[in-house]
Design an enzyme around this catalytic site. Sequence first.
Site, PDB file in Angstrom:
ATOM      1  CG  ASN A 174      -1.745   1.197   1.409  1.00  0.00           C
ATOM      2  OD1 ASN A 174      -1.801   2.046   0.512  1.00  0.00           O
ATOM      3  ND2 ASN A 174      -2.404   1.329   2.548  1.00  0.00           N
ATOM      4  CD1 TRP A 175       3.337   1.149  -3.075  1.00  0.00           C
ATOM      5  CD2 TRP A 175       3.530   2.593  -4.784  1.00  0.00           C
ATOM      6  NE1 TRP A 175       4.095   0.557  -4.033  1.00  0.00           N
ATOM      7  CE2 TRP A 175       4.229   1.413  -5.102  1.00  0.00           C
ATOM      8  CE3 TRP A 175       3.508   3.640  -5.708  1.00  0.00           C
ATOM      9  CZ2 TRP A 175       4.918   1.258  -6.318  1.00  0.00           C
ATOM     10  CZ3 TRP A 175       4.176   3.478  -6.918  1.00  0.00           C
ATOM     11  CH2 TRP A 175       4.880   2.302  -7.206  1.00  0.00           C
ATOM     12  CE  LYS A 176      -0.045   3.132   4.834  1.00  0.00           C
ATOM     13  NZ  LYS A 176       0.144   3.205   6.268  1.00  0.00           N
ATOM     14  CG  HIS A 202      -5.567   1.959   5.575  1.00  0.00           C
ATOM     15  ND1 HIS A 202      -5.084   2.843   6.505  1.00  0.00           N
ATOM     16  CD2 HIS A 202      -4.565   1.069   5.343  1.00  0.00           C
ATOM     17  CE1 HIS A 202      -3.834   2.512   6.811  1.00  0.00           C
ATOM     18  NE2 HIS A 202      -3.502   1.441   6.115  1.00  0.00           N
ATOM     19  CD  GLU A 258      -2.661   5.442   6.930  1.00  0.00           C
ATOM     20  OE1 GLU A 258      -2.705   5.440   5.689  1.00  0.00           O
ATOM     21  OE2 GLU A 258      -1.732   4.919   7.585  1.00  0.00           O
ATOM     22  CD  GLU A 266      -3.052  -2.424   7.464  1.00  0.00           C
ATOM     23  OE1 GLU A 266      -1.992  -2.677   6.897  1.00  0.00           O
ATOM     24  OE2 GLU A 266      -3.671  -1.359   7.280  1.00  0.00           O
ATOM     25  N   GLY A 298       3.126   2.194  10.754  1.00  0.00           N
ATOM     26  CA  GLY A 298       4.137   3.244  10.591  1.00  0.00           C
ATOM     27  C   GLY A 298       4.901   3.595  11.855  1.00  0.00           C
ATOM     28  CB  SER A 312       5.736  -1.960  11.874  1.00  0.00           C
ATOM     29  OG  SER A 312       5.380  -0.626  12.169  1.00  0.00           O
ATOM     30  N   GLY A 323       3.071  -1.157   4.186  1.00  0.00           N
ATOM     31  CA  GLY A 323       3.083   0.264   3.853  1.00  0.00           C
ATOM     32  C   GLY A 323       4.483   0.698   3.461  1.00  0.00           C
ATOM     33  N   GLY A 324       5.174   1.343   4.391  1.00  0.00           N
ATOM     34  CA  GLY A 324       6.490   1.941   4.135  1.00  0.00           C
ATOM     35  C   GLY A 324       7.470   1.035   3.400  1.00  0.00           C
TER      36      GLY A 324
END
Length: 252
Positions: free
Chosen positions: A13-15, A99, A101, A169, A175, A214, A235-236
Amino acid sequence: MASEGPRPLVAGNWKMNGSLTMLKEPRLLAAMLKDVRLKADVMVCPPAIILRRVKSVLKGTKIKVGGQDSHWNPSGAHTGDISPEMLKEAGCSAIIVGHSERRTNHGETDETIQKKAKGVQRAGLTAIICIGETLEERKAGKTLEVVSRQLKGSVPENSDAAHTVIAYEPVWAIGTGLTPTTAEVAEVHAHIRKELAAIMGAEGTATRILYGGSVKPSNAAELMSQPNVNGALVGGASLKAADFLGIIKVYT
Ligand code: 13P
């Protein structure tokens, strides 16, 4: 590696990250995976604006592309929104919905998320439905209760395993570099599996349950080896091909 159960999925997920300069990463990933026999599906979910470009870079590879969010309607007066049908046309096979977010920054409720998931399934795509507790909820011993409520509220009726993926999640793990212990992950995933059987019947057994929060090359093998963990939502660490590959390699 826990090899039982549905074929795993590792999704990135590049967000709200990525630009045309980042196209080199999926290109690199595709090259690195070229002759690798994987026991998992791989997907990247870039921002909608560069989706078609990423899709074209990945043409001829097994790497799928997905969207990060969609409206529940196929079209209409919804300024700024994108429909599942549009994302399908751009080459997506799945769309992330719910998500944390989105839940936090856009006030999305389980009800909204269920509508969105239904829309994704209507378009023939797979809804990657995200759930997870906050730190406060975990500290209060409410994790399983929260996860149950979110599942019951956001998984559409008559969902099947081909069009549904659950991503657990924990909000506090996203993150932050923090992760639950493997025992905690196993406990929540077993609980999700049980709830899915109640909601989806036999299809619940074949539905993939991803862990997200993470995940990185150094902890992926341990997290992915837990029972009922059928892959990861990353993610990251999905932004750099080398890091993402380090996670995907768990499934070689
Ligand atoms: P991180 O891997 O950066 O913690 O993000 C997880 C996530 O939110 C994926 O959807």
